[in-house]
Design an enzyme around this catalytic site. Structure first.
Site, PDB file in Angstrom:
ATOM      1  CG  ASP A 159      62.395  -0.400 -94.045  1.00 42.49           C
ATOM      2  OD1 ASP A 159      62.367  -1.145 -95.033  1.00 42.49           O
ATOM      3  OD2 ASP A 159      61.577  -0.485 -93.112  1.00 42.49           O
ATOM      4  CG  HIS A 187      58.191  -2.277 -93.052  1.00 35.88           C
ATOM      5  ND1 HIS A 187      59.487  -2.226 -93.517  1.00 35.88           N
ATOM      6  CD2 HIS A 187      57.753  -3.522 -93.322  1.00 35.88           C
ATOM      7  CE1 HIS A 187      59.803  -3.395 -94.042  1.00 35.88           C
ATOM      8  NE2 HIS A 187      58.768  -4.202 -93.933  1.00 35.88           N
TER       9      HIS A 187
END
Ligand code: NAI
Length: 328
Positions: A159, A187
């Site tokens: 990410d 996440h």
């Protein structure tokens, strides 16, 4: 020459495993001077496929690859492990409720936590990649009481890297011009990529962008939903980019982060930034001498606060659900 570092990789026959193992064997996980011994864990049905990958690894004639062993028993696979990459997990299948998903993963991460507790090396470092990564890491940590809690981490580096790439594209700069990116929280689609504390060529990134509409309606959702975008385009989930991020995560943890920069890691909260202690949440961290510290004292504006709180609330829900299931 140095003694090889034992690296245990679970889900070795999966698609991330296929991309990851060759990078480890080539020396990119730890650095060019450190030999590695791979210990692969798979479920019995996939051991044969893992053996096939091992044949290919042999054919790479990697000078730093000191050996490969394949197991279907976590107790053996984590014996002597210095680094553990927990990639194998139970994916959500059609019609599966969240409780079922968490329970199925509990059946994987509980015994793996116990095996790490029983047999891993004293300097063990654990990275959980398999989803739901933060909560799977929480489960493994709960079953390894003799291992310092901070050794259990979850991957939000993909990410982080995605956020850097999107910001660089928007500003027409190189990715290496961007520093101090942060992913906060889980996440998952609630994660919050924060550019208010990031820098572009030394300038504040939010000021350099100066485009609230892009930030809210393009950047944040694009980073958070990039996984779905990849599946849509590729017909399969991110694999090489996930393996790349796992390499980055461990490389920085072991070798440190560059001066004047930090990285994002899912780590057990010490209560920083109002994140309940013990939750595995993504933070900005600086790594040095094989350990890490959460970056302190960052300013969190109202816009960021609301988004961090929402993602942390999701982590609390996941924790409560696995607590109810008796998994932590
Ligand atoms: P995959 O399905 O191709 O491979 C998973 C492998 O794990 C399979 O070979 C399976 O046999 C194995 N496995 C299942 N249970 C196991 C157990 N108990 N012990 C050892 N091995 C076991 O999946 P892929 O694409 O490699 O992804 C792996 C995981 O990584 C998934 O959970 C995926 O959602 C997650 N992921 C996480 C990312 C992150 O940023 N944190 C990014 C991309 C994927």
């Amino acid at each position: 020459t140095q003694a090889p570092v034992n690296v245990t990789v679970t889900g070795a026959a999966g698609q991330i495993g296929y991309a990851l193992l060759f990078r480890i064997a080539s020396g990119q996980l730890l650095g060019q001077d450190k030999p590695v011994r791979l210990r692969l864990l798979e479920i019995p049905q996939a051991v044969k496929a893992a053996e096939g990958t091992a044949l290919e690894l042999e054919d790479g004639a990697f000078p730093l690859l000191a050996g490969i062993d394949i197991f279907d028993d976590p107790k053996q696979a984590f014996e002597g492990a210095n680094i553990a990459l927990l990639v194998g997990a139970r994916p959500r299948t059609k019609g599966m409720e969240r409780g079922d998903l968490l329970e199925a993963n509990g059946g994987i991460f509980k015994p793996q936590g116990e095996a790490i507790n029983a047999g891993a090396a004293d300097d063990i470092k654990v990275l959980v990649v398999g989803n739901p990564a933060n909560t799977n890491a929480l489960i493994a940590k709960a079953h390894a009481p003799d291992v310092p809690a901070e050794r259990f981490t979850a991957m939000t580096r993909l990410d982080h890297n995605r956020a850097i790439a999107q910001l660089a594209k928007k500003l027409g700069v190189s990715v290496s011009d961007i520093k101090k990116m942060t992913i906060w929280g889980n996440h998952s689609a609630t994660q919050y990529p924060d550019i208010f504390n990031a820098e572009v060529k030394g300038q504040n990134a939010a000021e350099a962008v100066n485009d609230r509409e892009w930030l809210e309606n393009e950047f944040i959702p694009r980073v958070a939903k990039r996984g779905a975008e990849i599946i849509e385009a590729r017909g399969a989930s991110s694999a090489a980019s996930a393996a790349n991020a796992a390499i980055d995560h461990i490389y920085n943890w072991v070798n440190g982060t560059p001066e004047g920069d930090w990285v994002s890691m899912g780590v057990p909260s010490d209560g920083s930034y109002g994140v309940p202690e013990g939750l595995i949440s993504s933070f900005p961290v600086v790594c040095k001498n094989g350990s890490y510290e959460i970056v302190q004292g960052l300013e969190i504006n109202e816009f960021s606060r609301a988004r961090i709180d929402a993602s942390v609330a999701e982590l609390v829900e996941e924790r409560d659900a696995v607590t109810k299931l008796g998994l932590v």
